[in-house]
Write a protein that holds these residues in place. Sequence first.
Motif, PDB file in Angstrom:
ATOM      1  N   THR A 134     -42.055 -16.189  34.878  1.00  0.00           N
ATOM      2  CA  THR A 134     -42.742 -17.077  35.821  1.00  0.00           C
ATOM      3  C   THR A 134     -43.371 -18.238  35.057  1.00  0.00           C
ATOM      4  O   THR A 134     -43.696 -18.113  33.879  1.00  0.00           O
ATOM      5  CB  THR A 134     -43.837 -16.286  36.565  1.00  0.00           C
ATOM      6  OG1 THR A 134     -43.210 -15.248  37.326  1.00  0.00           O
ATOM      7  CG2 THR A 134     -44.646 -17.171  37.494  1.00  0.00           C
ATOM      8  N   ARG A 156     -41.327 -14.550  41.960  1.00  0.00           N
ATOM      9  CA  ARG A 156     -39.962 -14.422  42.482  1.00  0.00           C
ATOM     10  C   ARG A 156     -39.228 -13.338  41.683  1.00  0.00           C
ATOM     11  O   ARG A 156     -38.314 -13.599  40.906  1.00  0.00           O
ATOM     12  CB  ARG A 156     -39.259 -15.767  42.405  1.00  0.00           C
ATOM     13  CG  ARG A 156     -39.804 -16.753  43.430  1.00  0.00           C
ATOM     14  CD  ARG A 156     -39.661 -18.193  43.036  1.00  0.00           C
ATOM     15  NE  ARG A 156     -38.292 -18.605  42.817  1.00  0.00           N
ATOM     16  CZ  ARG A 156     -37.940 -19.807  42.388  1.00  0.00           C
ATOM     17  NH1 ARG A 156     -38.869 -20.707  42.133  1.00  0.00           N
ATOM     18  NH2 ARG A 156     -36.685 -20.127  42.197  1.00  0.00           N
ATOM     19  N   GLU A 190     -35.287 -12.648  42.172  1.00  0.00           N
ATOM     20  CA  GLU A 190     -34.518 -13.733  41.545  1.00  0.00           C
ATOM     21  C   GLU A 190     -34.604 -13.646  40.025  1.00  0.00           C
ATOM     22  O   GLU A 190     -33.625 -13.904  39.324  1.00  0.00           O
ATOM     23  CB  GLU A 190     -35.030 -15.085  42.031  1.00  0.00           C
ATOM     24  CG  GLU A 190     -34.244 -16.265  41.490  1.00  0.00           C
ATOM     25  CD  GLU A 190     -34.774 -17.599  41.988  1.00  0.00           C
ATOM     26  OE1 GLU A 190     -34.324 -18.641  41.458  1.00  0.00           O
ATOM     27  OE2 GLU A 190     -35.637 -17.616  42.889  1.00  0.00           O
TER      28      GLU A 190
END
Length: 335
Positions: free
Chosen positions: A163, A297, A300
């Motif tokens: 991230t 996320r 993903e």
Amino acid sequence: MYKAATIKDIARALDVSPSTVSRALRDSHEVGTETKQKVLEYARQINYHYNPAALSLRSRRSYSIGIMVADVANSFFSQTINGIESIAYERGYNVIITQSHDSYEREVINMEHLANRSVDGLLISMSAQTVDYAHVTRLHEQGLPIVFFDRILSDIDTFKVTTDNFRSAYNATEALIKKGYRNIAHLANAPQLSITTERLNGYKAALADNDIPFNENLLRHCYNGGRDEQEVEQAVNSILSAADKPDALFIASDRISTACIRALNQIKGADELAIIGFSNSDVVDLLSPRISYIRQRAFEMGQIAIEMLIKLIESKYPVYEFETKLLEAEVYWQK
């Protein structure tokens, strides 16, 4: 007697070579889309299942990938694993999942076990307790493909995905400031983790950009990554009893966020504290006191990590150029 169909049977029926069928079944880029679809469709019609053991004997691969995470019960890691599996199985790879439980010793043992099982590569998110990286460096130098996700190591040259922790922490802290909060405490993860440093730096930068001095008394580290609830409780009590009592709290990891909320439940007046923390939990909206949250996320991230690893595994030539991919996180504010 029933005899299972073989790659040669498919090749003969479709008038292509066995090597073309094999590549198509492994979704290789060397086979055209039309041919690949024709092979896959015929394989489904005759209920063909490839034999991983036979494939590994021919290619010297195990078609297995090792995954190292801190804890599969953590919503973030379970979602990441789902992302990894969504790609791995499509590409013909099985996954072996191991947990470090944020223990250095367990991480070393599990990585050696995976390597001894001849996995084709490793996807690693580092343990909160790990400060000696010799076990990772050794496997990397021996040529085992390794990709880091979430908690990464900057000193090892390979693909990484995580991230954008600096930006996520900056945005969360600045949003608290814009809502009028000035004494913003920070409950951080183990200091040696990459995510801890990046999130702490984002928090400090937001304070500085808004002319708020960083106050060391409003920072506490949780060295066990939130696994030790007593440690988190002591950190929370220590922060709230500081001379400059905070009016807001920024929490830097999923597990610490959950443990912190439990601790705050025992403290009178804690519901007056504005709280934002990293959390991918599906029930975070139900927690009390209410917590705004930063959702990563994760799915993903898992997909990107496995694609990176398969690229390393299947490359016919040594790879020398690597990418560190940063994913934006979403902030959800509770009213």
